[in-house]
Design an enzyme around this catalytic site. Structure first.
Site, PDB file in Angstrom:
ATOM      1  N   ARG A 181      15.445  -6.862  24.436  1.00 43.08           N
ATOM      2  CA  ARG A 181      14.897  -7.457  23.218  1.00 43.08           C
ATOM      3  C   ARG A 181      15.865  -8.531  22.731  1.00 43.08           C
ATOM      4  NH1 ARG A 181      11.301  -5.341  25.264  1.00 43.08           N
ATOM      5  NH2 ARG A 181       9.822  -3.817  24.445  1.00 43.08           N
ATOM      6  N   LYS A 233       0.826  -1.218   0.000  1.00 45.15           N
ATOM      7  CA  LYS A 233       0.000   0.000   0.000  1.00 45.15           C
ATOM      8  C   LYS A 233       0.859   1.267   0.000  1.00 45.15           C
ATOM      9  CE  LYS A 233      -3.634   2.014   2.911  1.00 45.15           C
ATOM     10  NZ  LYS A 233      -4.370   1.853   4.180  1.00 45.15           N
ATOM     11  N   VAL A 243      15.918   7.393  25.145  1.00 50.18           N
ATOM     12  CA  VAL A 243      15.810   6.078  25.795  1.00 50.18           C
ATOM     13  C   VAL A 243      14.574   6.126  26.683  1.00 50.18           C
ATOM     14  CG1 VAL A 243      16.886   4.528  27.470  1.00 50.18           C
ATOM     15  CG2 VAL A 243      18.271   5.573  25.673  1.00 50.18           C
ATOM     16  N   THR A 249       2.375   2.698   2.707  1.00 50.42           N
ATOM     17  CA  THR A 249       2.122   3.584   3.847  1.00 50.42           C
ATOM     18  C   THR A 249       3.428   4.338   4.095  1.00 50.42           C
ATOM     19  OG1 THR A 249       2.951   2.021   5.489  1.00 50.42           O
ATOM     20  CG2 THR A 249       0.618   1.812   4.857  1.00 50.42           C
ATOM     21  N   THR A 301       5.174 -12.019  15.132  1.00 49.94           N
ATOM     22  CA  THR A 301       6.138 -11.463  16.092  1.00 49.94           C
ATOM     23  C   THR A 301       6.104 -12.196  17.428  1.00 49.94           C
ATOM     24  OG1 THR A 301       6.489  -9.497  17.458  1.00 49.94           O
ATOM     25  CG2 THR A 301       4.299  -9.761  16.582  1.00 49.94           C
ATOM     26  N   ASP A 302       7.205 -12.116  18.156  1.00 47.66           N
ATOM     27  CA  ASP A 302       7.236 -12.685  19.519  1.00 47.66           C
ATOM     28  C   ASP A 302       6.419 -11.837  20.492  1.00 47.66           C
ATOM     29  OD1 ASP A 302       8.914 -10.462  19.603  1.00 47.66           O
ATOM     30  OD2 ASP A 302      10.526 -11.468  20.708  1.00 47.66           O
ATOM     31  N   TYR A 322      -0.599  -3.036  18.824  1.00 47.16           N
ATOM     32  CA  TYR A 322       0.156  -3.734  17.765  1.00 47.16           C
ATOM     33  C   TYR A 322       0.184  -5.237  18.037  1.00 47.16           C
ATOM     34  CZ  TYR A 322       4.210  -5.858  15.478  1.00 47.16           C
ATOM     35  OH  TYR A 322       5.029  -6.716  14.788  1.00 47.16           O
ATOM     36  N   ALA A 337      -1.536  -7.036  20.059  1.00 49.50           N
ATOM     37  CA  ALA A 337      -2.879  -7.640  20.123  1.00 49.50           C
ATOM     38  C   ALA A 337      -3.417  -7.895  18.718  1.00 49.50           C
ATOM     39  CB  ALA A 337      -3.828  -6.729  20.902  1.00 49.50           C
ATOM     40  N   GLY A 365       2.473   0.438  28.958  1.00 48.07           N
ATOM     41  CA  GLY A 365       2.361  -1.010  28.686  1.00 48.07           C
ATOM     42  C   GLY A 365       3.654  -1.613  28.147  1.00 48.07           C
TER      43      GLY A 365
HETATM   44  P1  NAD Z   1       7.379  -2.221   8.091  1.00 48.58           P
HETATM   45  O1  NAD Z   1       6.473  -1.336   8.878  1.00 48.58           O
HETATM   46  O2  NAD Z   1       8.770  -1.775   7.823  1.00 48.58           O
HETATM   47  O3  NAD Z   1       6.721  -2.529   6.665  1.00 48.58           O
HETATM   48  C1  NAD Z   1       5.372  -2.846   6.513  1.00 48.58           C
HETATM   49  C2  NAD Z   1       5.020  -2.793   5.030  1.00 48.58           C
HETATM   50  O4  NAD Z   1       3.648  -3.153   4.891  1.00 48.58           O
HETATM   51  C3  NAD Z   1       5.188  -1.406   4.409  1.00 48.58           C
HETATM   52  O5  NAD Z   1       5.826  -1.499   3.161  1.00 48.58           O
HETATM   53  C4  NAD Z   1       3.747  -0.913   4.249  1.00 48.58           C
HETATM   54  O6  NAD Z   1       3.584  -0.008   3.172  1.00 48.58           O
HETATM   55  C5  NAD Z   1       3.012  -2.225   4.015  1.00 48.58           C
HETATM   56  N1  NAD Z   1       1.593  -2.137   4.381  1.00 48.58           N
HETATM   57  C6  NAD Z   1       1.053  -1.635   5.516  1.00 48.58           C
HETATM   58  N2  NAD Z   1      -0.281  -1.701   5.470  1.00 48.58           N
HETATM   59  C7  NAD Z   1      -0.603  -2.277   4.277  1.00 48.58           C
HETATM   60  C8  NAD Z   1      -1.824  -2.636   3.656  1.00 48.58           C
HETATM   61  N3  NAD Z   1      -3.005  -2.394   4.244  1.00 48.58           N
HETATM   62  N4  NAD Z   1      -1.777  -3.219   2.440  1.00 48.58           N
HETATM   63  C9  NAD Z   1      -0.593  -3.459   1.816  1.00 48.58           C
HETATM   64  N5  NAD Z   1       0.589  -3.124   2.362  1.00 48.58           N
HETATM   65  C10 NAD Z   1       0.592  -2.556   3.578  1.00 48.58           C
HETATM   66  O7  NAD Z   1       7.354  -3.618   8.838  1.00 48.58           O
HETATM   67  P2  NAD Z   1       8.521  -4.698   9.004  1.00 48.58           P
HETATM   68  O8  NAD Z   1       9.358  -4.320  10.160  1.00 48.58           O
HETATM   69  O9  NAD Z   1       9.141  -4.946   7.685  1.00 48.58           O
HETATM   70  O10 NAD Z   1       7.646  -5.965   9.444  1.00 48.58           O
HETATM   71  C11 NAD Z   1       7.137  -6.866   8.477  1.00 48.58           C
HETATM   72  C12 NAD Z   1       6.372  -7.970   9.177  1.00 48.58           C
HETATM   73  O11 NAD Z   1       7.213  -8.637  10.109  1.00 48.58           O
HETATM   74  C13 NAD Z   1       5.184  -7.458   9.988  1.00 48.58           C
HETATM   75  O12 NAD Z   1       4.116  -8.358   9.819  1.00 48.58           O
HETATM   76  C14 NAD Z   1       5.690  -7.458  11.433  1.00 48.58           C
HETATM   77  O13 NAD Z   1       4.615  -7.673  12.324  1.00 48.58           O
HETATM   78  C15 NAD Z   1       6.626  -8.651  11.390  1.00 48.58           C
HETATM   79  N6  NAD Z   1       7.740  -8.600  12.354  1.00 48.58           N
HETATM   80  C16 NAD Z   1       8.548  -7.493  12.418  1.00 48.58           C
HETATM   81  C17 NAD Z   1       9.621  -7.485  13.292  1.00 48.58           C
HETATM   82  C18 NAD Z   1      10.564  -6.309  13.378  1.00 48.58           C
HETATM   83  O14 NAD Z   1      11.434  -6.268  14.263  1.00 48.58           O
HETATM   84  N7  NAD Z   1      10.488  -5.343  12.478  1.00 48.58           N
HETATM   85  C19 NAD Z   1       9.867  -8.599  14.117  1.00 48.58           C
HETATM   86  C20 NAD Z   1       9.016  -9.715  14.016  1.00 48.58           C
HETATM   87  C21 NAD Z   1       7.965  -9.694  13.118  1.00 48.58           C
HETATM   88  P1  TYD Z   2      11.231  -0.695  18.931  1.00 50.04           P
HETATM   89  O1  TYD Z   2      12.404  -0.632  18.027  1.00 50.04           O
HETATM   90  O2  TYD Z   2      10.138   0.306  18.779  1.00 50.04           O
HETATM   91  O3  TYD Z   2      10.673  -2.183  18.854  1.00 50.04           O
HETATM   92  P2  TYD Z   2       9.562  -2.933  19.793  1.00 50.04           P
HETATM   93  O4  TYD Z   2       8.818  -1.920  20.555  1.00 50.04           O
HETATM   94  O5  TYD Z   2       8.711  -3.606  18.757  1.00 50.04           O
HETATM   95  O6  TYD Z   2      10.335  -3.881  20.633  1.00 50.04           O
HETATM   96  O7  TYD Z   2      11.748  -0.572  20.428  1.00 50.04           O
HETATM   97  C1  TYD Z   2      12.745  -1.456  20.924  1.00 50.04           C
HETATM   98  C2  TYD Z   2      12.989  -1.126  22.369  1.00 50.04           C
HETATM   99  O8  TYD Z   2      13.592   0.172  22.446  1.00 50.04           O
HETATM  100  C3  TYD Z   2      11.721  -1.021  23.181  1.00 50.04           C
HETATM  101  O9  TYD Z   2      12.020  -1.475  24.509  1.00 50.04           O
HETATM  102  C4  TYD Z   2      11.412   0.466  23.213  1.00 50.04           C
HETATM  103  C5  TYD Z   2      12.784   1.081  23.200  1.00 50.04           C
HETATM  104  N1  TYD Z   2      12.931   2.403  22.545  1.00 50.04           N
HETATM  105  C6  TYD Z   2      13.597   3.443  23.204  1.00 50.04           C
HETATM  106  O10 TYD Z   2      14.063   3.308  24.349  1.00 50.04           O
HETATM  107  N2  TYD Z   2      13.746   4.633  22.530  1.00 50.04           N
HETATM  108  C7  TYD Z   2      13.245   4.828  21.276  1.00 50.04           C
HETATM  109  O11 TYD Z   2      13.378   5.939  20.719  1.00 50.04           O
HETATM  110  C8  TYD Z   2      12.565   3.744  20.612  1.00 50.04           C
HETATM  111  C9  TYD Z   2      12.009   3.917  19.230  1.00 50.04           C
HETATM  112  C10 TYD Z   2      12.451   2.545  21.298  1.00 50.04           C
END
Ligand code: NAD
Ligand code: TYD
Length: 339
Positions: free
Chosen positions: A214, A34, A206, A36, A123-124, A150, A152, A279
């Protein structure tokens, strides 16, 4: 193999498409995204002229479009999501829409088009939080206890995916992965934000006491795991993915920020303690031994080495993240696809 990747213009999806086209050059990928704020086609400029790759600009909630695309492929790899916890606290609505309804639309299309193979990237964070300073880890048996809109919404999507397997015999797999980092990560997530802020001589926020943990996995290791699941995974199975445990699982956000500051030759005075996230999950840790036993997967990268690679990537790609921070990356679609 013909693959529909959803969300391929995002961080993990883009890394995955680049990875897959290198490893499986004869496969065909359709990327439905999409675009976004998190979708950035500049991530994929290296593959946009590859005849095995096609981009479709659209929403996973758009039933007719999803139906048409699903009919053309053998496998659906579902990455698309709203993914940032802080944004889900500001406004949960797009999380419910994309992560739950969007997953439902894809599942329905997969079911109606001859029960297509469906892998769901999750995700975990669905498991909730672990206490600090224990050896406890999430396992495939850990009950779901998400705390943010997120997590949930991702938990709800996982349940739907499993329900489509149990009720309709849809051939699904799920992976629940820990926090990723690496190239093309949007600089709103901790490591990308810290590195880019430090290059720009800005402070690093922070949250709270910084004593949150993490289980950081290099994105390429995540891509390899999905590859193995697609080729060797057992239908109906859930795979947990996380980092090497000898990387000190209790390394806190503050430890990581201090490590990055040191690696970049900066001073700790740049750390700015800011208000905590409501949270806020204290600790995540993953026991991926079942995945290792069944698929032979283990991460290839140690944390320190992967952090070095990531720092170097952000140093070498300043134009990429500066265009993200200014919003200029949004012009790219217009120029590339609509001119
Ligand atoms: P991101 O936010 O970087 O990318 C999400 C992508 O989805 C974007 O390109 C966005 O344009 C697209 N998108 C959003 N809504 C859409 C819609 N309605 N239709 C079509 N496209 C849409 O996310 P990411 O970090 O690359 O994560 C990808 C997946 O991995 C997610 O499902 C996330 O829950 C999962 N995940 C992420 C992490 C992490 O650390 N980033 C860890 C574990 C799992
Ligand atoms: P984030 O990268 O947002 O991933 P998630 O919330 O999915 O684990 O955050 C990683 C950790 O870092 C989380 O404990 C929140 C913390 N954090 C900060 O302390 N400062 C920041 O500016 C951000 C974005 C996250």
């Amino acid at each position: 193999m013909k693959i529909l990747v959803t969300g391929g213009a995002g961080f993990i999806g883009a890394n995955f498409i680049i990875y897959w086209l290198k490893r499986h050059p004869h496969d065909q990928i359709i990327n439905l995204d999409k675009l976004t704020y998190a979708g950035n086609l500049e991530n994929l400029s290296g593959v946009e002229n590859n005849p095995h790759y096609r981009f479709v600009h659209g929403d996973i909630c758009d039933r007719p479009l999803v139906d048409r695309l699903v009919a053309k492929v053998d496998v659906i790899l579902h990455f698309a999501a709203e993914s940032h916890v802080d944004r889900s606290i500001i406004d949960p609505a797009p999380f419910v829409k994309t992560n739950i309804e969007g997953t439902y639309v894809l599942l329905e299309a997969a079911r109606k088009n001859g029960k297509k193979r469906f892998h769901h990237i999750s995700t975990d964070e669905v498991f909730g939080a672990l206490p600090l300073n224990t050896a406890e880890k999430f396992t495939p048996q850990t009950p779901y206890r998400p705390h943010s809109p997120y997590s949930a919404s991702k938990a709800a999507s996982d349940h739907l995916v499993r329900a489509y397997h149990d009720t309709f015999a849809l051939p699904i797999t799920i992976s629940n992965c820990s926090n990723n980092f690496g190239p093309y990560q949007f600089p709103e997530k901790l490591i990308a934000l810290a590195v880019t802020n430090l290059i720009e001589d800005k402070s690093v926020p922070v949250y709270g006491d910084g004593l949150y943990v993490r289980d950081w996995l290099y994105v390429e290791d995540h891509c390899e795991a999905i590859d193995l699941i697609v080729h060797k995974g057992t239908i109906g199975e859930t795979y947990l993915l996380g980092a090497l445990s000898d990387q000190s699982p209790q390394r806190t956000n503050l430890d990581i920020i201090k490590q990055i500051i040191k690696m970049m030759g900066k001073e700790e005075g740049v750390i700015s303690f800011v208000q905590d996230r409501p949270g806020h999950d204290r600790r995540y840790a993953i026991d991926w031994s079942a995945t290792a036993a069944t698929l032979g997967w283990r991460p290839r990268h140690r944390f320190d080495e992967a952090l070095q690679l990531t720092l170097a990537w952000y140093q070498d790609h300043q134009n990429w993240w500066k265009r993200v921070k200014t919003g200029a990356y949004r012009d790219y679609y217009q120029k590339q696809y609509q001119s």
